[in-house]
Design a protein around this motif. Structure first.
Motif, short mmCIF file in Angstrom:
data_model
loop_
_atom_site.label_atom_id
_atom_site.label_comp_id
_atom_site.label_asym_id
_atom_site.label_seq_id
_atom_site.Cartn_x
_atom_site.Cartn_y
_atom_site.Cartn_z
N ARG A 1 0.84 -1.19 0.00
CA ARG A 1 0.00 0.00 0.00
C ARG A 1 0.88 1.25 0.00
O ARG A 1 1.75 1.41 0.85
CB ARG A 1 -0.90 0.02 1.22
N GLU A 2 0.62 2.12 -0.95
CA GLU A 2 1.37 3.37 -1.01
C GLU A 2 0.72 4.44 -0.13
O GLU A 2 1.40 5.27 0.45
CB GLU A 2 1.44 3.86 -2.46
N SER A 3 -0.60 4.40 -0.03
CA SER A 3 -1.31 5.37 0.79
C SER A 3 -2.03 4.64 1.92
O SER A 3 -2.69 3.61 1.69
CB SER A 3 -2.34 6.15 -0.05
N VAL A 4 -1.88 5.16 3.15
CA VAL A 4 -2.49 4.50 4.30
C VAL A 4 -3.52 5.41 4.99
O VAL A 4 -3.88 5.17 6.13
CB VAL A 4 -1.41 4.06 5.31
N GLY A 5 -3.97 6.43 4.30
CA GLY A 5 -4.96 7.34 4.86
C GLY A 5 -6.34 6.72 4.95
O GLY A 5 -6.59 5.63 4.41
N LYS A 6 -7.26 7.41 5.63
CA LYS A 6 -8.60 6.88 5.83
C LYS A 6 -9.35 6.69 4.51
O LYS A 6 -10.06 5.71 4.33
CB LYS A 6 -9.39 7.82 6.74
N LYS A 7 -9.20 7.64 3.59
CA LYS A 7 -9.91 7.54 2.31
C LYS A 7 -9.42 6.33 1.51
O LYS A 7 -10.22 5.58 0.94
CB LYS A 7 -9.72 8.82 1.49
N ALA A 8 -8.10 6.15 1.48
CA ALA A 8 -7.53 5.02 0.74
C ALA A 8 -7.95 3.69 1.37
O ALA A 8 -8.26 2.72 0.68
CB ALA A 8 -6.01 5.14 0.70
N THR A 9 -7.95 3.67 2.70
CA THR A 9 -8.34 2.44 3.41
C THR A 9 -9.80 2.11 3.16
O THR A 9 -10.15 0.94 2.92
CB THR A 9 -8.11 2.61 4.93
N HIS B 1 2.97 -1.98 5.03
CA HIS B 1 1.54 -1.90 4.78
C HIS B 1 1.22 -2.57 3.45
O HIS B 1 1.85 -2.28 2.43
CB HIS B 1 1.09 -0.43 4.73
N SER C 1 -2.24 -4.85 1.20
CA SER C 1 -3.65 -5.26 1.16
C SER C 1 -3.77 -6.52 0.34
O SER C 1 -2.92 -6.81 -0.52
CB SER C 1 -4.52 -4.15 0.56
#
Length: 205
Positions: free
Chosen positions: A11-19, A40, A42
């Motif tokens: 995972r490159e992005s671990v923010g709430k939107k990406a999750t 991280h 998925s």
């Protein structure tokens, strides 16, 4: 111990939107701790079926395409309503480092004490052990075919040089207690004379 391969993507992005987007796409966000830094990734929810929905304990091989690593599942979160897997934490393992893991216990055979009306108490369905990854057993198989009324099987009888059991030696794993309908049977008496319906196992914490 058997290993299950989980194929996923880092995972490159671990923010709430990406999750949230990952979960909406049927993916489970995961983190592997224990290495130089948290990793991280998925993977599809179906990939975890044989790891999560089983009584057996497994190690995991995380395959991210460019590299693989070994781990054990450390924590899992489910949705409170749908029971979908929301997040999983893993801990990276190394061949030369001991790890702690809960190993399930299986009972083998039929207890003569239960056949005679005793009550089977399965007190420890899992045992915590510490061992090198390659020394981890899949199960503790405990033979109860000679367990009579008033007897028990404790951790002391399960000790092994391959691992350390993290419970006192006196910890009772399974026992047969006297019930009102219990019948005393001598050691040399034929079991056929004391045939009774198998008592249902009960768990006491």
């Amino acid at each position: 111990m058997k290993s299950i391969t989980i194929k996923g993507s880092e995972r490159e992005s671990v923010g709430k939107k990406a999750t949230k987007a990952l979960r909406n796409a049927g993916m489970v966000p995961c983190v592997v701790y224990g290495g130089d830094k948290p990793l991280h990734f998925s993977a599809p929810e179906l990939a975890f079926r044989d790891l999560v929905y089983t009584a057996a304990a497994h190690t995991v091989e995380v395959d991210l395409g460019e590299g693989k690593l070994r781990a054990i599942m450390q924590d899992i979160q489910f949705h409170p309503v749908t029971d979908k897997i929301m997040h999983i934490d893993f801990y990276q393992i190394f061949d030369d480092k001991e790890i702690t893991m809960n190993i399930p216990v299986r009972l083998v055979g039929n207890s003569p004490g239960v056949r005679n009306g005793g009550r089977l108490l399965f007190r420890k369905r899992k045992l915590a052990i510490k061992a090198l990854p390659d020394k981890l057993p899949d199960f503790f198989d405990i033979d109860i075919s000679k367990l009579k009324i008033g007897q028990n099987i404790s951790v002391a009888s399960l000790l092994n040089n391959d691992f350390n059991i993290l419970h006192p030696d006196s910890t009772v794993v399974v026992q047969v207690k006297t019930a009102r309908t219990a019948v005393a049977v001598d050691d040399d008496e034929d079991d056929e004379e004391a045939e009774a319906p198998e008592a249902e196992a009960a768990t006491e914490n």
